[in-house]
Structures are given as C-alpha cells and as structure tokens.
Design a protein around this motif. Structure first.
Motif, mmCIF file in Angstrom:
data_model
loop_
_atom_site.group_PDB
_atom_site.id
_atom_site.type_symbol
_atom_site.label_atom_id
_atom_site.label_comp_id
_atom_site.label_asym_id
_atom_site.label_seq_id
_atom_site.Cartn_x
_atom_site.Cartn_y
_atom_site.Cartn_z
ATOM 1 N N LYS A 46 0.834 -1.203 0.000
ATOM 2 C CA LYS A 46 0.000 0.000 0.000
ATOM 3 C C LYS A 46 0.869 1.253 0.000
ATOM 4 O O LYS A 46 0.563 2.239 -0.674
ATOM 5 N N ARG A 47 1.948 1.223 0.781
ATOM 6 C CA ARG A 47 2.855 2.377 0.795
ATOM 7 C C ARG A 47 3.544 2.546 -0.554
ATOM 8 O O ARG A 47 3.794 3.674 -0.998
ATOM 9 N N SER A 52 5.700 8.349 -1.334
ATOM 10 C CA SER A 52 6.282 7.496 -0.300
ATOM 11 C C SER A 52 7.797 7.382 -0.486
ATOM 12 O O SER A 52 8.321 7.491 -1.602
ATOM 13 N N LYS A 78 1.771 4.701 -3.186
ATOM 14 C CA LYS A 78 1.695 6.150 -3.028
ATOM 15 C C LYS A 78 2.877 6.832 -3.719
ATOM 16 O O LYS A 78 4.022 6.433 -3.553
ATOM 17 N N HIS A 79 2.599 7.881 -4.466
ATOM 18 C CA HIS A 79 3.638 8.571 -5.248
ATOM 19 C C HIS A 79 4.709 9.193 -4.353
ATOM 20 O O HIS A 79 5.892 9.188 -4.693
#
Length: 354
Positions: A155-156, A162, A159-160
């Motif tokens: 999930k992390r 992260s 994210k752009h």
C-alpha cells in the motif's frame, strides 16, 4: 515433521548447490508478482509463467519480484538464471529448515528469515521461511505461501510520495524486514496475553489442564526464541556491511531494527520466567492441597482407630444383637456399605481429591 529441525534425508549424500526442496507444499502452483517502479511510475504484473520474467531494470527503474511457493526447484532455477544467483543461494532458498542468516556476495546480498504464524490458543506456532536477494536495482523475495505481512508495504508502494518510491530497492528491503520484525512483536504480544490470562486462572485455582497449558506455552516460547534469536545477529551484520547495495540513508533506518529484536527477546524472557513461576505455583498448590487431604484423612482415621480397636478385642460377641434376627438384615447392611462408599466417592470428587 519436527519443528526444531527439518528432515534432511532428501539431501543426504548430494553435493553442495543441489536444488532439492525440503519442506511442505503449502500452495499448488507458484505465484510470481513483479512490481517495477520509480518516483513517478509504477507497474505491477502477475506473471503466468516463469518464462515471462523481465530482465533487470535500467537505472531509471527498480524491480521487486515476489515468489509465493518455493517448492518448484525449476522455478527457482529459472529465476536464479535470470538474475545470476549463486547455486548456493538457490539451494538455501529451497531448504526451509535453514537457520536465519545473511551472506554478502560480490554482486548481491542474500538474507533468509523466519516469519511466525500464530493460530488459536490451542494451536502451535509455526514458521515460514522468507528469503531476500538484494541486487543492483532489484529485490527478490521468496515466500512459502501468500501472506498478508507485506500488504502494508504494498500500500505504501502505491503512493507517489512514499519514501519507498523515491529510494532504492535497499529501502524496500528494509521495510520488508521491518514488517517481519513487527510480526515477531505481534506474535509475542498475542502469546503474552494468553500467558497472562493463564496466570490469572492458575492463581485462582490450578488444575491439571493448567499444567498442560503451562508446558504447552513453555514449548512455544522456546520455539519462538529459536526462530528470532539469530535475527539480531543478522541485523547487526547488515548495519556493518560495506556494500554498494545499501545506501547510507537506509542504514540510518536499519540501526533501529535491533531495538525491535531486543524488545521481542526481552518479552520472551519475561514470559519464560512467568511460566516458570506458574509451574512452581502449581506444584506448591498441589502439595498444599495434598497436605490438606492427608490432614482430613488422618483425622478421619484417628477417630475410627479406637473404635476398630475395641471391635477387634470384643468383636460382636454379645448375647443381644437385635439386628441379627432381622430377616433382611444382611441386605440392609450390604446396601448401607455400598451407599457409604458412593457417598465418600462423591465427597472426594466434590473436594477435588480424585
């Protein structure tokens, strides 16, 4: 199969580097997932065949290849040939009985760990082997079966902004290892809650079932310690590695990992001591209860000893014993004896003496 040491008969007499799987088949078919990413783009693909594995990415991209199901030696060999893995690395991946360790090769870093699996309170804790190969612009992870432990990392990764997307595969490797260590803390916490509940029950009134539970959790604590104790050495060695595959920025985060292992090991030592105290408490309680039982029986016997003594001297030699002339006197006395025996058994059972 033994939990502390896997059966090695399958590899007996074979030369080093032989690709033989030792363990249990936990899924029917291996599953391969490839994630290619950089700070701006991400593409995730579930491969249908091992022949579809892409080549190592260029400097502008990083790759995470995850394999669920390591029982197929041909799949491991295909991946090894694609990424130039050492035969010894492939052999260690297939051997699920390996002790956790880390090895620094010239062109890659190989690490194998144990993931803890805890079920219901009646079930034993089991481990699954997880192996990592960290190389230039790629990370390969090998699992025995799909597991949700790495889902938060995925999930992390989506994210752009992260850090995983902006750092190299070494940071991804750090986050995955961190997830494994968090898994240790969760399992230890679950075991600790069960042991604390058992402690309250034993303190109230110990029973035979509690003794079985104490011995069960002592074995589980020993098994967990065997799985995670070597990991501290691994983390310390990773922090000291002079490798081009681990950046200085990532080492800053890795320095916190030993604290997690120390916390887990300290907790295990505490719960081990608690179980030892519970075992002592149980033995003391049983000894005290035995003394109380013996005290009651001693008093009971003391009362009847003189009566038995008098009956032994005089017997029943009296001229007038009305009960001797009862027609059903024998059967009444026999029923009375049986009733007294049953009543005493019920009394002993109620007092939990038997």
């Amino acid at each position: 199969m033994a939990r502390f040491l896997n059966n090695k008969d399958q590899k007996a007499g074979m030369p080093p580097g032989s690709l033989v799987f030792t363990g249990q088949h936990k899924i029917s078919e291996p599953q391969i997932r490839v994630t290619e990413y950089n700070s701006s783009d991400l593409e995730e693909t579930a491969l249908e065949s091992v022949t579809d594995i892409p080549e190592c990415p260029a400097q502008t991209k990083r790759m995470w290849l995850n394999l669920d199901g390591i029982h197929d030696a041909e799949v491991i060999k295909k991946i090894g040939d694609s990424f130039n893995l050492s035969p010894l690395v492939m052999e260690d991946i297939l051997d699920t009985g390996q002790r956790p360790f880390v090895e620094d090769y010239q062109d890659q870093i190989f690490t194998t760990l144990k993931l803890l699996i805890a079920g219901s309170p009646e079930q034993k804790v089991f481990t699954e082997q997880i192996s990592f190969v960290l190389g230039e612009n790629f990370l390969i992870s090998f699992q025995e079966q799909p597991n949700p432990t790495f889902d938060p990392v995925r999930k992390r990764l989506m994210k752009h902004k992260s850090k995983i997307r902006n750092y190299g595969p070494d940071y991804l490797f750090y986050t995955l290892v961190d997830s494994v260590l968090e898994n240790y803390l969760k399992v230890v916490e679950v075991m600790g809650e069960r042991i604390e509940d058992l402690e309250e029950e034993v303190t109230d009134e110990p029973s035979k079932e509690h003794l079985e539970s104490i011995n069960f959790y002592r074995r589980e604590i020993a098994y967990i310690r065997k799985a995670i104790r070597p990991v501290r050495e691994i983390i310390l060695k990773l922090n000291k590695l002079d490798s081009e595959f681990i950046a200085e920025e990532t080492l800053v985060y890795m320095k916190d990992l030993p604290n997690m292992i120390d916390q887990a090991l300290d907790s295990l030592e505490i719960y081990k001591d608690i179980l030892g105290d519970l075992f002592t408490t149980y033995n003391m309680y049983m000894a005290t209860r035995l003394n109380e039982t013996m005290k009651f029986l001693t008093v009971f016997s003391t009362i009847f000893i003189p009566l038995t003594f008098l009956a032994g001297i005089y017997g029943m030699n009296f001229d007038f014993i009305p009960e001797l002339h009862y027609k059903s006197g024998y059967y009444v006395l026999l029923c009375l004896m049986i009733a007294i025996a049953i009543a005493m058994l019920v009394f002993f059972r109620k007092r939990k003496w038997i």
